[in-house]
Design an enzyme around this catalytic site. Structure first.
Site, PDB file in Angstrom:
ATOM      1  N   LYS A  32       0.845  -1.213   0.000  1.00 48.38           N
ATOM      2  CA  LYS A  32       0.000   0.000   0.000  1.00 48.38           C
ATOM      3  C   LYS A  32       0.873   1.254   0.000  1.00 48.38           C
ATOM      4  O   LYS A  32       0.611   2.208  -0.730  1.00 48.38           O
ATOM      5  CB  LYS A  32      -0.944  -0.026   1.218  1.00 48.38           C
ATOM      6  N   GLN A  76      -4.256  -1.637   9.749  1.00 49.95           N
ATOM      7  CA  GLN A  76      -4.144  -2.971   9.157  1.00 49.95           C
ATOM      8  C   GLN A  76      -4.688  -4.034  10.122  1.00 49.95           C
ATOM      9  O   GLN A  76      -4.285  -4.086  11.291  1.00 49.95           O
ATOM     10  CB  GLN A  76      -2.672  -3.256   8.813  1.00 49.95           C
ATOM     11  N   ASP A  99     -10.748   2.585   4.196  1.00 47.35           N
ATOM     12  CA  ASP A  99     -11.021   1.147   4.117  1.00 47.35           C
ATOM     13  C   ASP A  99     -12.526   0.877   4.030  1.00 47.35           C
ATOM     14  O   ASP A  99     -12.941  -0.236   3.705  1.00 47.35           O
ATOM     15  CB  ASP A  99     -10.463   0.431   5.367  1.00 47.35           C
TER      16      ASP A  99
END
Ligand code: NAP
Length: 279
Positions: A32, A76, A99
């Site tokens: 990412k 994460q 997200d």
């Protein structure tokens, strides 16, 4: 992006928070951050000890929420067991939740309102759109019902859009006849994390297959000692279908691309909205 900076515009800034030393998480976060570099976004990786307290992590998120330089925040997953992922996700400002896991964004997505869509299902929708895979009136079977992949995927495919308007069946670990259900599918989204679960005898001729699975399977011939394996037995299934995504190289890169789109959108909504820049 360089053009944005030249024009005095804010360059999108993504902050990734990584707790602990999970090998797979390290890899995902690194890809990412690398993607941000490639598209010219600013990125910051915050590494935290496995032992960090829930309270301390929530403090860090509160700071990121109010930092005007930060456009997108991702934490994460998975988190260590002593930290509630729900509590952490709920603490992220929904306008920075690239997200798309915050209940505000999930609710808006379910209602078909503008929202941040979780990156993996969003990437799959982009893929279906790009390759003009017909979904309207088709039977889509989603195997897996997680909050990050299967569930949102089923909602998007059954939504009134294009791609969308599919008739969707969702399977999970309690589903008794997964094989029979898959055999009736025009589209299969395999998102269960069981290597090579979908075999040729479960697939109708001409079906489109999207393989979300990423599992590290031991492989002594590899330097790393493992190979990345999908949920679909590619070799036997590929000859039967109209479309199939490889692993690696299919849904993974699309997930990253979708995250970049969400990050750009977060920045644009905050900084360019008045000037009606396209998002
Ligand atoms: P997850 O949270 O573990 O969910 C797995 C789902 O599969 C659950 O709903 C589970 O059912 C269901 N399931 C498990 N065994 C099954 C079986 N035998 N038959 C039918 N359903 C079964 O996993 P996830 O986070 O959704 O991830 C799924 C896979 O995608 C993993 O391999 C993950 O690494 C990968 N992934 C890839 C990307 C990407 O960018 N390519 C992104 C995210 C995840 P229950 O709910 O009943 O337990």
């Amino acid at each position: 992006m360089a053009q944005l900076a030249v024009r005095g515009k804010q360059v999108p800034h993504l902050v990734a928070v990584l707790v602990g030393n999970n090998g797979a998480s390290e890899t995902y976060v690194a890809s990412k951050v690398k993607a941000c570099e490639e598209v010219g976004f600013k990125s910051t990786l915050i590494r935290l000890e496995d032992s960090i307290s829930s309270l301390k992590l929530l403090d860090i998120i509160a700071e990121l929420n109010t930092d005007p330089d930060v456009d997108g925040i991702l934490v994460q997953l998975p988190l260590p067991e002593h930290i509630s992922a729900d509590e952490v996700i709920n603490a992220i400002d929904p306008n920075k939740d690239v997200d798309g896991f915050h209940p505000n964004n999930v609710g808006r997505m379910v209602l078909g309102q503008p929202s941040f869509i979780p990156a993996t299902p969003y990437g799959i929708m982009l893929l279906l759109e790009h390759y003009k895979v017909e979904t309207r009136g088709r039977h889509a079977v989603v195997v897996g019902r997680s909050h990050i992949v299967g569930r949102p995927m089923s909602i998007l495919l059954s939504g009134n859009g294009n791609p969308g308007n599919a008739t969707v069946t969702i399977c999970h670990s309690h589903t008794k006849n997964v094989k029979e259900i898959c055999l009736t599918a025009d589209i299969i989204i395999a998102a269960l994390g069981r290597p090579n679960f979908i075999t040729a005898d479960m697939v109708k001729e001409g079906a489109a297959i999207i393989d979300v699975g990423i599992t590290r399977v031991p492989d002594t011939s590899k330097k790393s000692g493992y190979k990345i394996t999908g949920d679909v037995d590619f070799e036997t299934v590929a000859p039967k279908c109209s479309y199939i995504t490889p692993v690696p190289g299919g849904v993974g890169p699309m997930t990253i691309a979708a995250l970049m789109k969400n990050t750009f959108k977060a920045c644009a909504l905050k900084h360019y909205y008045d000037e009606k820049e396209s998002v």
